[in-house]
Scaffold this active site. Sequence first.
Site, PDB file in Angstrom:
ATOM      1  N   HIS A 132      -6.183  28.921  -3.396  1.00  0.00           N
ATOM      2  CA  HIS A 132      -5.793  29.156  -4.795  1.00  0.00           C
ATOM      3  C   HIS A 132      -7.071  29.340  -5.602  1.00  0.00           C
ATOM      4  CE1 HIS A 132      -1.554  27.987  -4.178  1.00  0.00           C
ATOM      5  NE2 HIS A 132      -2.061  27.174  -3.256  1.00  0.00           N
ATOM      6  N   LEU A 133      -7.236  30.530  -6.174  1.00  0.00           N
ATOM      7  CA  LEU A 133      -8.488  30.809  -6.887  1.00  0.00           C
ATOM      8  C   LEU A 133      -8.312  30.804  -8.407  1.00  0.00           C
ATOM      9  CD1 LEU A 133     -10.088  33.494  -4.541  1.00  0.00           C
ATOM     10  CD2 LEU A 133     -10.190  31.007  -4.404  1.00  0.00           C
ATOM     11  N   ARG A 134      -7.073  30.654  -8.884  1.00  0.00           N
ATOM     12  CA  ARG A 134      -6.759  30.372 -10.304  1.00  0.00           C
ATOM     13  C   ARG A 134      -7.074  31.463 -11.300  1.00  0.00           C
ATOM     14  NH1 ARG A 134      -3.466  26.744  -8.371  1.00  0.00           N
ATOM     15  NH2 ARG A 134      -4.343  24.691  -7.958  1.00  0.00           N
ATOM     16  N   ASP A 155       4.154  30.913  -3.150  1.00  0.00           N
ATOM     17  CA  ASP A 155       3.624  29.559  -2.930  1.00  0.00           C
ATOM     18  C   ASP A 155       3.373  28.807  -4.220  1.00  0.00           C
ATOM     19  OD1 ASP A 155       2.569  27.333  -1.449  1.00  0.00           O
ATOM     20  OD2 ASP A 155       0.605  27.924  -2.190  1.00  0.00           O
ATOM     21  N   HIS A 200       1.449  25.449   5.126  1.00  0.00           N
ATOM     22  CA  HIS A 200       1.240  23.997   5.133  1.00  0.00           C
ATOM     23  C   HIS A 200       2.365  23.155   5.773  1.00  0.00           C
ATOM     24  CE1 HIS A 200       3.478  24.664   1.443  1.00  0.00           C
ATOM     25  NE2 HIS A 200       2.437  24.840   0.674  1.00  0.00           N
ATOM     26  N   ASP A 230      -5.348  25.489   1.869  1.00  0.00           N
ATOM     27  CA  ASP A 230      -4.574  25.192   0.652  1.00  0.00           C
ATOM     28  C   ASP A 230      -5.513  24.659  -0.441  1.00  0.00           C
ATOM     29  OD1 ASP A 230      -2.575  24.944  -1.185  1.00  0.00           O
ATOM     30  OD2 ASP A 230      -1.411  23.449  -0.087  1.00  0.00           O
ATOM     31  N   HIS A 288      -7.982  21.658  -9.346  1.00  0.00           N
ATOM     32  CA  HIS A 288      -7.363  21.195 -10.597  1.00  0.00           C
ATOM     33  C   HIS A 288      -8.419  20.497 -11.432  1.00  0.00           C
ATOM     34  CE1 HIS A 288      -3.219  22.221  -9.833  1.00  0.00           C
ATOM     35  NE2 HIS A 288      -3.284  21.679  -8.625  1.00  0.00           N
TER      36      HIS A 288
HETATM   37  O1  DOR Z   1      -0.402  20.824  -3.653  1.00  0.00           O
HETATM   38  C1  DOR Z   1      -0.176  21.985  -3.921  1.00  0.00           C
HETATM   39  N1  DOR Z   1      -0.915  22.661  -4.830  1.00  0.00           N
HETATM   40  N2  DOR Z   1       0.824  22.624  -3.289  1.00  0.00           N
HETATM   41  C2  DOR Z   1       1.205  23.853  -3.628  1.00  0.00           C
HETATM   42  O2  DOR Z   1       2.102  24.371  -3.019  1.00  0.00           O
HETATM   43  C3  DOR Z   1       0.553  24.572  -4.747  1.00  0.00           C
HETATM   44  C4  DOR Z   1      -0.813  24.061  -4.974  1.00  0.00           C
HETATM   45  C5  DOR Z   1      -1.378  24.491  -6.292  1.00  0.00           C
HETATM   46  O3  DOR Z   1      -1.257  25.661  -6.667  1.00  0.00           O
HETATM   47  O4  DOR Z   1      -1.994  23.641  -6.965  1.00  0.00           O
END
Ligand code: DOR
Length: 435
Positions: free
Chosen positions: A75-77, A165, A244, A317, A321
Amino acid sequence: MSGHAGLFAIVGARVIDPANGIDGERTVLVRDGRIAGVESPGALPSFDGVRGERIERIDARGLWLLPGFVDLHAHLREPGEEHKETIATGAKAAVAGGYTTIVAIANTRPPIDNAALVRFVKKKGEEADLARVLPAATITLGQKGEGLTELVDLAEAGAVCFTDDGRPVANAGVMRRALEYSRLVGRPIVAHEEDLGLAGGSMHEGEVSVRLGLRGVPGAAEEVMIRRDLVLAELTGAHLHVMHVSTAGSVRAIREAKSRGVKVTAEATPHHLTLTDEAVKGYDTNAKMMPPLRPEADRRAIVEALQDGTLDAIATDHAPHATVDKELEFDKAASGIVGLETAFALTLRAVQRGELKLTRAIELLTSGPARAFQLDAGTLTVGAPADLTLIDPEARWKFDAKKSSSKSHNSPFDGWEFSGRVVRTFVGGRVRFEL
Ligand code: DOR
């Protein structure tokens, strides 16, 4: 940053290239960004003669030389949450972790649901010029689980797979149609498997959640959806990739489907093969992710399935955050952890504990994921891109999340000590990370 253009040879390393059955000392010759030869030690003088060129030699004695790692799930946001990560910072964390190809997952703000956004991700990745960034696109418009995106256009724009996802595709009819279209474009449907009727908790439902007084998610939330999608993959003949995987029941379902020839591939994360729900005990929100950490029996089943081929890949994954999203009560905190810079060390740790064989572990980070998505990556085959990772197998180091290349530091492995470290990463024959 130094780079190696033209022609060079890496000499003295133990080369491990599972796709080609290589494990031993070799000389790897790189010409114009591609693998030009993998030869027995001492063969180099013959190369010198070919065009009378001078070959730069990189002494890699004591190191391992591996194909660059391939991550199917990062996830590169960007766009939308650049305070957590950008494509450039994610790609920097990737090369620091030995990754040379990463799939950028599509649950950005807005989600990657049209061709212009796919091209945007691709362009940002090219501009960063670090790891190769391959865009994923969503299955449904706005990731809402209803109308399908234009899968053909998205694939033409460069989407390597389709995934909602972060959320499941709740409606089986929508999933069926998505699988049918994906078959036409020859790219997998990549599924986040979670039945929302059984979900809603913040950790695994079991003894530990009861003790901690937290609402749990049973393994069944994942398993019923995997079973549904295996049925739909069989019905449509399409390629389903399960993200996952976290429970023994999920592993059983995938193993059985594979043995009957259903076109399914699957991945597990470094954290699910390392930690259990016991890690939640201190209410550390860095142990919160979806799917959640599971009990030891599930962890063991994941490791066995990685070793025996039921699972095809280790995928990070990587889910950055911000601190404000994590420093909250456990049930309110965001789910997910960063993973690009610890994945190799955690995988090697499983080898050191005798749970995975070394060549299989490397395969799970290289040709395993590449094969699952049919990517031209993950091998040292002559002619392949010279995407390479050098490892110092003896280096002892401590992971300091604050010093990571990622913009976010939400890792349960902060302060962990490891032995075995990525020391240099080449992408297309150019050095893109050096310790
Ligand atoms: O823990 C998770 N974070 N599971 C996910 O499916 C999405 C991901 C996120 O985008 O933060």
